[in-house]
Each structure stands twice: as structure tokens, then as C-alpha cells.
Design an enzyme around this catalytic site. Structure first.
Site, short mmCIF file in Angstrom:
data_model
loop_
_atom_site.label_atom_id
_atom_site.label_comp_id
_atom_site.label_asym_id
_atom_site.label_seq_id
_atom_site.Cartn_x
_atom_site.Cartn_y
_atom_site.Cartn_z
N GLU A 92 0.92 -1.37 -0.20
CA GLU A 92 -0.13 0.03 0.22
C GLU A 92 0.85 0.98 0.26
O GLU A 92 1.84 1.19 0.83
CB GLU A 92 -0.93 0.17 0.90
CG GLU A 92 -1.88 0.76 0.99
CD GLU A 92 -2.67 1.28 2.54
OE1 GLU A 92 -3.76 0.72 2.80
OE2 GLU A 92 -1.93 1.94 3.94
N TYR A 110 -11.57 -6.25 9.38
CA TYR A 110 -10.96 -5.51 11.04
C TYR A 110 -11.08 -6.86 11.69
O TYR A 110 -11.60 -6.42 12.19
CB TYR A 110 -11.98 -4.20 11.03
CG TYR A 110 -11.79 -3.49 10.62
CD1 TYR A 110 -11.06 -1.96 10.54
CD2 TYR A 110 -12.56 -3.81 8.84
CE1 TYR A 110 -11.06 -1.14 9.49
CE2 TYR A 110 -13.08 -2.34 8.50
CZ TYR A 110 -11.80 -1.31 8.50
OH TYR A 110 -12.16 0.13 7.83
N HIS A 115 -14.47 -3.47 13.76
CA HIS A 115 -14.24 -1.88 13.16
C HIS A 115 -14.41 -1.23 14.49
O HIS A 115 -15.40 -1.88 15.75
CB HIS A 115 -15.33 -1.82 12.45
CG HIS A 115 -14.85 -0.35 12.32
ND1 HIS A 115 -15.83 0.58 12.16
CD2 HIS A 115 -14.64 0.31 10.81
CE1 HIS A 115 -15.87 2.42 11.43
NE2 HIS A 115 -14.97 1.21 11.12
#
Ligand code: FAD
Length: 288
Positions: free
Chosen positions: A17, A144, A148
């Protein structure tokens, strides 16, 4: 090629990323980062979308184009809907299509106190559904392992994640985590809930003290003792902290690959040196 197709071809998909350069830096500074990341042969590179979600900001699209056309690597363009109307999203999709970028990481984005949210899409699953309806795109979503931060409990979170996959997300990328057992439990729960798409494990090497507080707020969980010991011992020695952070990430990745994890997604923080050291340490593990 779609990201999901990459997962059919390789035992372990290895990806990076990157984020667009800060507002006051020219977009060209990303060339230097990409020049160095290219040699590490990631299977794809994802490009984040500004936290404000300003529809006029084209840098994610421009950088994804550079990844594809200049570096010949599959880009995964992030896109958030919290500050974008349906018209904004439609315009952005048109621009992505024009540039031949067909992999999108569809996200809701975070609420910002200074920007009232747009209301056309309430959740990422609604954005996924909309993108799929337009045709010609492959959509990924976020997940997640710790749950989350806004979620009440893990059951609702997994239930909502299933909605995202049912809406058409073909692949999931996880939030960072430092305790692999948390990731393994999460994947098990997802599979029990019928979520069968590939899940890439998000790994962020800690290389500076500055990163740490932000990471703790992102993971919404306590950190493993092994990790906190590294931080307390080396927080005032940047070089040692970086070396220990790299070693910790390598250790995590080796364990994940040995346990058959399908994808490793490295949050490079635009730091090719760290990405290189990690990639060199695991190169034979991700070769096939
Ligand atoms: P959602 O999937 O919509 O989930 C948000 C919350 O709503 C969760 O608590 C979920 O359980 C709940 N929920 C979902 N659907 C429903 C429903 N139908 N009913 C009730 N509740 C529901 N942010 C950026 O600004 N730019 C980026 O480039 C970016 N990249 C990211 C990449 C990754 C891999 C990850 C993990 C996060 C990224 N983020 C990014 C951060 C992300 O935008 C935030 O974490 C945001 O708060 C949630 O986005 P989401 O797409 O996961 O939302």
C-alpha cells in the site's frame, strides 16, 4: 487482471500500500518510491484515497495510472464514499474506466468533524453494490481482525462484512494487527459466516515512535507484550526501533505464510527501504 484472479494464480499474493504525496509535495515524488518498490515485484499496489474524500482530488487516480502504465503493476485504487455523492462517485468511476483502472477498494471512509458527511452511501457495502452495477470493475473491501472501532461487537461486524461480500466484494484486505492469533480467529469466524473470498493480512512494520499511537487507535486493541517490550526498550533509539520493527514484521509474515494465509499486504508508508528489507527476508516464501 482482477485481484481475485491473482489469488487463484499464486499461493501467497504479496502486495504493497502506498499513499499520495502530501499536498505540498509534487506528485512526481511518488516516482522515486515506485522506482524502488517495483524491483521488489509486488503482485499489486494499492493507492489510498485522501481521508477528506475530496472528489476534486485526482491524485489516487493519477498515481494508480502511473503504477499501471509506467511500472506495469496492477493497481488497486482506494475510493471512499463518506464525502462523495452518487454523482461524485459516478464521475470518479468514469475517470478510472478511462484510465483502464478496474480494481477498486471500496470504503466508507472515516467521519471527520469538520466535513458534514454525504448521505448517498451509508456503508461500504452500498458503494460496492453501486460500483458493481456500473459494470467493468472488480471490487475489494476492508476488514478488521480486531473488529471495526465503531462496531458494538464482533458478531455484528462479521454480519456486516458478509453484506459487503454479498454485494460483490471479491477480496478483502485487513486492517493492521500485531498479534497473528487475532487474525486467525477473525478468518475462522469469517469462514463460518460464509465469507469465502480471499483475505489479505495487513502488516505494518513499526519504524518510528510517531506511528505507534496512531496504530494503537487504529487497531482498537491492546498490543502483544512482545511488541510493547520492543517499543519501551527502543523508543529513544530510532535505528534500533526500526530494526526491531522490521524483524517483528518479518516474524509475523513467516508465521502467517506458514499457516497458509493467502495474502500479505504490506503498509509500506512510502518507505522503500523498509519494504526492501522485509521483502528480501521473505523472498523465497512468496516466490510461488
Ligand atoms: P464499512 O464496511 O461501511 O463499515 C463501517 C462500520 O459500519 C463498521 O462498524 C460496520 O460493522 C458497520 N456497518 C457496515 N454495514 C452496516 C450495515 N448495513 N448496518 C449497520 N452497520 C453497518 N480510509 C480512507 O479515508 N482512505 C483510504 O484509502 C483507506 N484505506 C483503507 C484500507 C484498508 C485496508 C482499511 C482496513 C481501512 C482503510 N481506510 C481508509 C479506513 C476506513 O475508511 C475506515 O476504517 C472506515 O471507518 C470504515 O470503512 P469501511 O469501508 O470498512 O466501512
Amino acid at each position: 487482471m482482477s485481484i481475485a484472479e491473482l489469488f487463484k494464480k499464486k499461493q501467497t499474493v504479496y502486495s504493497f500500500e502506498i499513499f499520495p504525496p502530501k499536498k505540498d509535495s509534487p506528485i512526481d515524488t511518488i516516482y522515486n518510491t515506485l522506482d524502488q518498490l517495483e524491483g521488489l515485484h509486488p503482485d499489486y499496489i494499492s493507492v489510498t484515497y485522501g481521508a477528506g474524500g475530496n472528489p476534486a482530488d485526482k491524485t489516487t487516480i493519477d498515481i494508480s495510472s502511473i503504477v499501471k502504465d509506467k511500472f506495469n503493476i496492477t493497481p488497486l485504487a482506494h475510493l471512499t464514499c463518506i464525502n462523495n455523492s452518487r454523482e461524485d462517485i459516478s464521475e470518479i468511476l468514469g475517470q478510472l474506466k478511462e484510465r483502464g483502472i478496474d480494481n477498486i477498494l471500496a470504503l466508507r471512509g472515516d467521519f471527520r468533524p469538520d466535513i458534514p458527511p454525504k448521505t448517498d452511501f451509508r456503508y461500504a457495502s452500498e458503494l460496492v453494490e453501486y460500483i458493481i452495477k456500473q459494470g467493468g470493475f472488480h471490487v475489494s473491501g476492508a476488514c478488521y481482525p480486531h473488529g471495526h472501532p465503531e462496531g458494538e461487537n464482533m458478531i455484528d461486524d462479521i454480519h456486516n462484512l458478509r453484506k459487503k461480500v454479498d454485494a460483490g466484494a471479491e477480496h478483502l484486505v485487513s486492517q493492521l494487527f500485531f498479534d497473528n492469533s487475532v487474525f486467525y480467529s477473525f478468518v475462522e469466524r469469517a469462514r463460518i459466516a460464509g465469507i469465502n473470498v480471499p483475505i489479505g493480512a495487513g502488516i505494518m512494520p513499526v519504524t518510528s515512535k510517531k506511528q505507534i499511537e496512531r496504530m494503537v487507535s487504529l487497531t482498537a486493541a491492546s498490543l502483544p507484550v512482545k511488541f510493547t517490550k520492543i517499543i519501551s526498550r527502543y523508543e529513544h533509539n530510532p535505528e534500533a526501533l526500526r530494526d526491531a520493527g522490521i524483524a517483528y514484521a518479518v516474524d509475523q509474515i513467516v508465521d502467517l505464510i506458514s499457516n497458509g494465509v493467502q495474502g500479505i499486504h504490506l503498509y509500506t508508508m512510502n518507505n522503500p527501504l523498509v519494504a526492501r528489507r522485509i521483502t528480501q527476508a521473505i523472498s523465497s516464501l512468496i516466490a510461488d
